[in-house]
Design a protein around this motif. Structure first.
Motif, PDB file in Angstrom:
ATOM      1  N   SER A 151       0.820  -1.200   0.000  1.00  0.00           N
ATOM      2  CA  SER A 151       0.000   0.000   0.000  1.00  0.00           C
ATOM      3  C   SER A 151       0.860   1.257   0.000  1.00  0.00           C
ATOM      4  N   HIS A 152       2.082   1.166   0.545  1.00  0.00           N
ATOM      5  CA  HIS A 152       3.029   2.266   0.481  1.00  0.00           C
ATOM      6  C   HIS A 152       4.225   1.805  -0.334  1.00  0.00           C
ATOM      7  N   ASP A 153       4.948   2.747  -0.909  1.00  0.00           N
ATOM      8  CA  ASP A 153       6.059   2.387  -1.785  1.00  0.00           C
ATOM      9  C   ASP A 153       7.250   1.956  -0.948  1.00  0.00           C
ATOM     10  N   HIS A 154       7.531   0.656  -0.916  1.00  0.00           N
ATOM     11  CA  HIS A 154       8.639   0.099  -0.160  1.00  0.00           C
ATOM     12  C   HIS A 154       9.538  -0.711  -1.085  1.00  0.00           C
ATOM     13  N   LEU A 155      10.823  -0.617  -0.837  1.00  0.00           N
ATOM     14  CA  LEU A 155      11.778  -1.527  -1.445  1.00  0.00           C
ATOM     15  C   LEU A 155      11.511  -2.930  -0.906  1.00  0.00           C
ATOM     16  N   VAL A 156      11.756  -3.955  -1.726  1.00  0.00           N
ATOM     17  CA  VAL A 156      11.536  -5.338  -1.301  1.00  0.00           C
ATOM     18  C   VAL A 156      12.880  -6.004  -1.038  1.00  0.00           C
ATOM     19  N   LEU A 157      13.041  -6.537   0.165  1.00  0.00           N
ATOM     20  CA  LEU A 157      14.169  -7.398   0.506  1.00  0.00           C
ATOM     21  C   LEU A 157      13.608  -8.795   0.715  1.00  0.00           C
ATOM     22  N   SER A 158      14.215  -9.796   0.099  1.00  0.00           N
ATOM     23  CA  SER A 158      13.617 -11.126   0.180  1.00  0.00           C
ATOM     24  C   SER A 158      14.650 -12.223  -0.021  1.00  0.00           C
ATOM     25  N   THR A 159      14.446 -13.346   0.683  1.00  0.00           N
ATOM     26  CA  THR A 159      15.168 -14.556   0.316  1.00  0.00           C
ATOM     27  C   THR A 159      14.671 -15.003  -1.051  1.00  0.00           C
ATOM     28  N   VAL A 160      15.504 -15.725  -1.767  1.00  0.00           N
ATOM     29  CA  VAL A 160      15.107 -16.196  -3.095  1.00  0.00           C
ATOM     30  C   VAL A 160      13.920 -17.153  -2.977  1.00  0.00           C
ATOM     31  N   HIS A 161      13.922 -17.992  -1.942  1.00  0.00           N
ATOM     32  CA  HIS A 161      12.810 -18.939  -1.768  1.00  0.00           C
ATOM     33  C   HIS A 161      11.465 -18.214  -1.662  1.00  0.00           C
ATOM     34  N   SER A 162      11.446 -17.079  -0.976  1.00  0.00           N
ATOM     35  CA  SER A 162      10.197 -16.337  -0.802  1.00  0.00           C
ATOM     36  C   SER A 162       9.799 -15.567  -2.049  1.00  0.00           C
ATOM     37  N   ALA A 163      10.740 -15.384  -2.971  1.00  0.00           N
ATOM     38  CA  ALA A 163      10.478 -14.562  -4.157  1.00  0.00           C
ATOM     39  C   ALA A 163      10.024 -15.376  -5.359  1.00  0.00           C
ATOM     40  N   LYS A 164      10.037 -16.697  -5.259  1.00  0.00           N
ATOM     41  CA  LYS A 164       9.697 -17.533  -6.406  1.00  0.00           C
ATOM     42  C   LYS A 164       8.284 -17.209  -6.910  1.00  0.00           C
ATOM     43  N   GLY A 165       8.154 -17.073  -8.227  1.00  0.00           N
ATOM     44  CA  GLY A 165       6.857 -16.796  -8.832  1.00  0.00           C
ATOM     45  C   GLY A 165       6.561 -15.328  -9.019  1.00  0.00           C
ATOM     46  N   LEU A 166       7.448 -14.452  -8.520  1.00  0.00           N
ATOM     47  CA  LEU A 166       7.203 -13.008  -8.616  1.00  0.00           C
ATOM     48  C   LEU A 166       8.229 -12.354  -9.534  1.00  0.00           C
ATOM     49  N   GLU A 167       8.051 -11.079  -9.783  1.00  0.00           N
ATOM     50  CA  GLU A 167       8.936 -10.361 -10.700  1.00  0.00           C
ATOM     51  C   GLU A 167       9.013  -8.896 -10.328  1.00  0.00           C
ATOM     52  N   TRP A 168      10.143  -8.260 -10.708  1.00  0.00           N
ATOM     53  CA  TRP A 168      10.350  -6.834 -10.469  1.00  0.00           C
ATOM     54  C   TRP A 168      11.077  -6.228 -11.671  1.00  0.00           C
ATOM     55  N   GLN A 169      10.959  -4.938 -11.793  1.00  0.00           N
ATOM     56  CA  GLN A 169      11.649  -4.261 -12.892  1.00  0.00           C
ATOM     57  C   GLN A 169      13.157  -4.354 -12.723  1.00  0.00           C
ATOM     58  N   ALA A 170      13.636  -4.189 -11.494  1.00  0.00           N
ATOM     59  CA  ALA A 170      15.071  -4.247 -11.221  1.00  0.00           C
ATOM     60  C   ALA A 170      15.331  -5.195 -10.056  1.00  0.00           C
ATOM     61  N   VAL A 171      16.337  -6.059 -10.213  1.00  0.00           N
ATOM     62  CA  VAL A 171      16.670  -7.031  -9.173  1.00  0.00           C
ATOM     63  C   VAL A 171      18.168  -6.980  -8.892  1.00  0.00           C
ATOM     64  N   PHE A 172      18.514  -6.937  -7.605  1.00  0.00           N
ATOM     65  CA  PHE A 172      19.900  -7.046  -7.156  1.00  0.00           C
ATOM     66  C   PHE A 172      20.034  -8.356  -6.379  1.00  0.00           C
ATOM     67  N   VAL A 173      20.941  -9.206  -6.792  1.00  0.00           N
ATOM     68  CA  VAL A 173      21.222 -10.450  -6.073  1.00  0.00           C
ATOM     69  C   VAL A 173      22.541 -10.243  -5.331  1.00  0.00           C
ATOM     70  N   ILE A 174      22.486 -10.145  -4.000  1.00  0.00           N
ATOM     71  CA  ILE A 174      23.675  -9.798  -3.224  1.00  0.00           C
ATOM     72  C   ILE A 174      24.385 -11.050  -2.705  1.00  0.00           C
ATOM     73  N   TRP A 175      25.624 -10.849  -2.291  1.00  0.00           N
ATOM     74  CA  TRP A 175      26.455 -11.929  -1.757  1.00  0.00           C
ATOM     75  C   TRP A 175      26.568 -13.086  -2.768  1.00  0.00           C
ATOM     76  N   ALA A 176      26.762 -12.736  -4.057  1.00  0.00           N
ATOM     77  CA  ALA A 176      26.995 -13.761  -5.085  1.00  0.00           C
ATOM     78  C   ALA A 176      28.457 -14.191  -5.007  1.00  0.00           C
ATOM     79  N   LEU A 177      28.817 -14.671  -3.838  1.00  0.00           N
ATOM     80  CA  LEU A 177      30.190 -15.016  -3.475  1.00  0.00           C
ATOM     81  C   LEU A 177      30.280 -16.521  -3.280  1.00  0.00           C
ATOM     82  N   ASP A 178      31.281 -17.150  -3.846  1.00  0.00           N
ATOM     83  CA  ASP A 178      31.433 -18.588  -3.688  1.00  0.00           C
ATOM     84  C   ASP A 178      31.672 -18.909  -2.215  1.00  0.00           C
ATOM     85  N   GLY A 179      30.789 -19.719  -1.646  1.00  0.00           N
ATOM     86  CA  GLY A 179      30.820 -19.984  -0.211  1.00  0.00           C
ATOM     87  C   GLY A 179      29.652 -19.329   0.501  1.00  0.00           C
TER      88      GLY A 179
END
Length: 664
Positions: A558-586
């Motif tokens: 209802s208000h404009d909020h940035l979305v922070l989410s685990t990938v598991h919780s995001a399955k099935g959804l979409e956004w205009q821009a996505v940042f995948v953080i900690w794409a670090l081996d390990g």
């Protein structure tokens, strides 16, 4: 086979029907909708119109005069089946609302109510929800011997997890404990006794839990061929959504219901199978053509979500999978920027880089709710949450938890608050109640004595005699004495404090290995601060604002909020821009998965799911100064899933701690 006469094929058939299917669907979707006789496996790539295909197929069957009651649509949520049938009714008419739609569990409940006596129950059996199951296990635990009432024995929630995981994975309880809860192997005999007592008590009181619904439906179908044949005759057309998420019991139920008529359509995407921890069997989707030897396989590959540069990247990602149904996603959308892999000097530089990009997107009129930050585990976003708070960027977090709101983080912060303010009664109570055999009354006595003697946090030797556990209080005194002995940085204080707290963590939380990772992350954040006061001020004044455990809603907030989410919780959804953080081996893949090929494959699929959430912009980021305390090793390489993707598919960028940008 599909109908072949002229009147029932192609556009001639369209003219005989109310819905212009060939105009509404692409050729491959249309092929899936028209193939109504025989087994069908639809491999539906991300964003390829899976729901649309199922909806139109329901309408097509009904329009072909198939009785709606003979169509069974099985989904993983009631909402999903209701939405599909409502859309089908809008396309055609209210006959579609009479299709038998629901979850595996609701279907099992309906069937078992009619045939409960065949599996040793009465029609009036009661269903235990998760809370009920845990309560029953708690009662059983109290009734058993002292060995199961110690702090070292799994809590009722963990026992419920172990028993359920055993059912859903088709594994013995012993294997579940050894694989997923190795720190409880010493309790294995008592865990097995608890599980046996739990099964017996359910039978005595006519209880079925959620897993039992599937178990007894499968048993009914196996042991009663006459009932199985009647059900198969009643439901001559079976459709299953998200088939890659079925467990071995659900797949067997589908097979036995469709064994005679074989009109079974399953829809799924092997590349999006990411719920093994819930018991989903990744191989079910590959075994379907073996179960039904003449299965037709249709691949939905046209994507309606993302620009082609993103799809090219996701195709490169999933091509690395060892076991897969090959497919190549494509779109008619043209143009767009390449996805970017950003190496940052450290974690905080990663956070500041993302904040900067979010501000740029806002200036370009991209709403916050159309921007998502995705991560492998909830603790990966802790540092970013602080930076978002500094810049007053509102956000909602889904999956995981906010670290300042979780019990183990609050425990550690309470110790720091006592150091900063020895008169903090609330924090004193919290750290004293962590000690075994100290209750609220004893904590009050100790606190009053400390304040009366004016010894603060550093010298309450005589106070320990007021406790039923003087050794525990002595350990706390020793902690504060160590911290007072010589000047320490906040990071050094954190190291000493965690060494004291880890034994308490193990005694209080069954999932302490996971929580230990959170504490390591907290320690990394502490390293950025010069003193306790500054650190505690940030924790108090700029905490995250909300935490939601369930999966995201598809509707904008209802208000404009940035979305922070685990990938598991995001399955099935979409956004205009996505940042995948900690794409670090390990980290992504996790260090644990690096030692297990099956888990590594699921991590790859998880990365694929994350990438396919983006419509127009996709960034992967990783800090090049990561340290894993559990493994005692530095993590410096980007995710192995991304490291060798060609530069004409994935752009590289490096951002130093000073904010300097460079391409590599």
């Amino acid at each position: 086979m599909a109908p072949s006469s002229d009147i029932f094929s192609g556009k001639n058939f369209d003219r005989a029907l109310r819905i212009p299917y060939s105009d509404e669907l692409n050729p491959v979707q249309l092929e899936a909708v028209e193939y109504t006789e025989g087994p069908l496996l639809v491999i539906a790539g991300a964003g390829s119109g899976k729901t649309r295909t199922i909806t139109y197929r329901v309408a097509r069957l009904v329009e072909e005069q198939v009785p709606p009651e003979s169509i069974l649509l099985l989904t993983f949520t009631r909402k999903a089946s209701q939405e599909m049938l409502a859309r089908a009714a809008d396309l055609l008419d209210d006959r579609c609302a009479r299709v038998a739609g629901g979850t595996f569990h609701s279907f099992a409940n309906m069937v078992l109510r009619r045939h409960a006596r065949c599996v040793g129950y009465t029609a009036g059996f009661s269903i235990l929800d998760r809370a009920d199951s845990e309560s029953l296990l708690g009662i059983i635990r109290k009734e058993m011997g002292p060995s199961v009432r110690t702090r070292s024995f799994p809590k009722k929630q963990t026992l419920a997890n172990i028993i359920s995981r055993s059912v859903n994975k088709g594994q013995a309880i012993e294997d579940v404990v050894y694989d997923d809860y190795p720190h409880f192997t010493s309790c294995l005999d008592d865990i097995l006794a608890m599980a046996t007592a739990y099964r017996r008590r359910k039978r005595e009181h006519q209880f079925l839990d959620y897993d039992d619904l599937l178990i007894y439906l499968q048993m009914l179908l196996v042991q009663n061929p006459d009932i199985r044949d009647r059900l198969s005759a009643a439901y001559r057309y079976i459709m299953v959504d998200e088939y890659q998420d079925t467990n071995h019991i659900q797949a067997d139920i589908v097979y036995r219901l469709g064994e005679i008529h074989r009109n079974v359509m399953v829809v799924g995407d092997d590349a999006q199978s990411i719920y093994a921890f819930r018991g989903a069997n990744f191989e079910n989707i590959f075994r379907f053509p073996e179960m039904f030897s003449d299965t037709k396989i249709i691949r939905l590959e046209e994507n309606y979500r993302s620009i082609q540069p993103i799809l090219t990247l996701t195709n490169c990602l999933i091509e690395q999978a060892q076991q897969k149904f090959s497919k190549t996603l494509f779109t008619r959308k043209t143009g767009g920027d390449l996805p970017v892999l950003v190496a940052t000097g450290d974690e905080n530089t990663q956070s500041r880089y993302i904040v900067e990009k979010i501000m740029e997107l806002r200036e370009q009129q991209v709403p916050l709710h159309q921007i998502a930050i995705l991560f492998r585990a909830g603790f990966h976003s802790f540092d970013l949450e602080i930076e978002l708070g500094r810049e007053n960027i509102p956000f909602i977090k889904y999956g995981g938890f906010k670290f300042v709101e979780s019990a183990h983080i609050k425990d550690v912060l309470a110790h720091l608050k006592v150091i900063a303010n020895p008169a903090d009664r609330v924090s004193w109570y919290r750290i004293l109640l962590l000690i075994e055999k100290i209750g609220p009354k004893t904590a009050q006595v100790i606190y009053n004595a400390i304040q009366h003697e004016g010894t603060g946090h550093s010298g309450f030797l005589s106070i320990s005699q007021k406790s039923r556990n003087p050794e525990g209080v002595e350990n706390l005194k020793a902690l504060f004495s160590t911290l007072d002995r010589e000047p320490m940085s906040l990071f050094e204080i954190g190291e000493v404090l965690l060494a004291y707290y880890f034994p308490l963590l193990r005694g209080r939380y069954d999932d302490y290995p996971k929580r230990a990772k959170d504490l390591e992350q907290l320690l990394a954040i502490m390293e950025r601060y010069r003193n306790i006061e500054e650190f505690l001020a940030d924790m108090a004044l700029e905490p995250p604002t909300a935490s939601i455990e369930n999966r995201l809603s598809s509707r904008a907030p209802s208000h404009d909020h940035l979305v922070l989410s685990t990938v598991h919780s995001a399955k099935g959804l979409e956004w205009q821009a996505v940042f995948v953080i900690w794409a670090l081996d390990g980290r992504f893949p996790s260090i644990h998965a690096l030692r297990n090929e099956t888990e590594l494959e699921e991590e790859l699929r998880l990365m694929y799911v994350a990438a396919t959430r983006a419509r127009e912009r996709l960034h992967f980021t990783y800090p090049i100064q990561g340290y894993d305390r559990g493994a005692d090793m530095f993590l410096t390489h980007p995710s192995r899933f991304l490291e060798y993707i060609p530069s004409d598919v994935l752009e590289r960028l490096e951002v130093g701690i000073d904010g300097y940008y460079d391409r590599y």
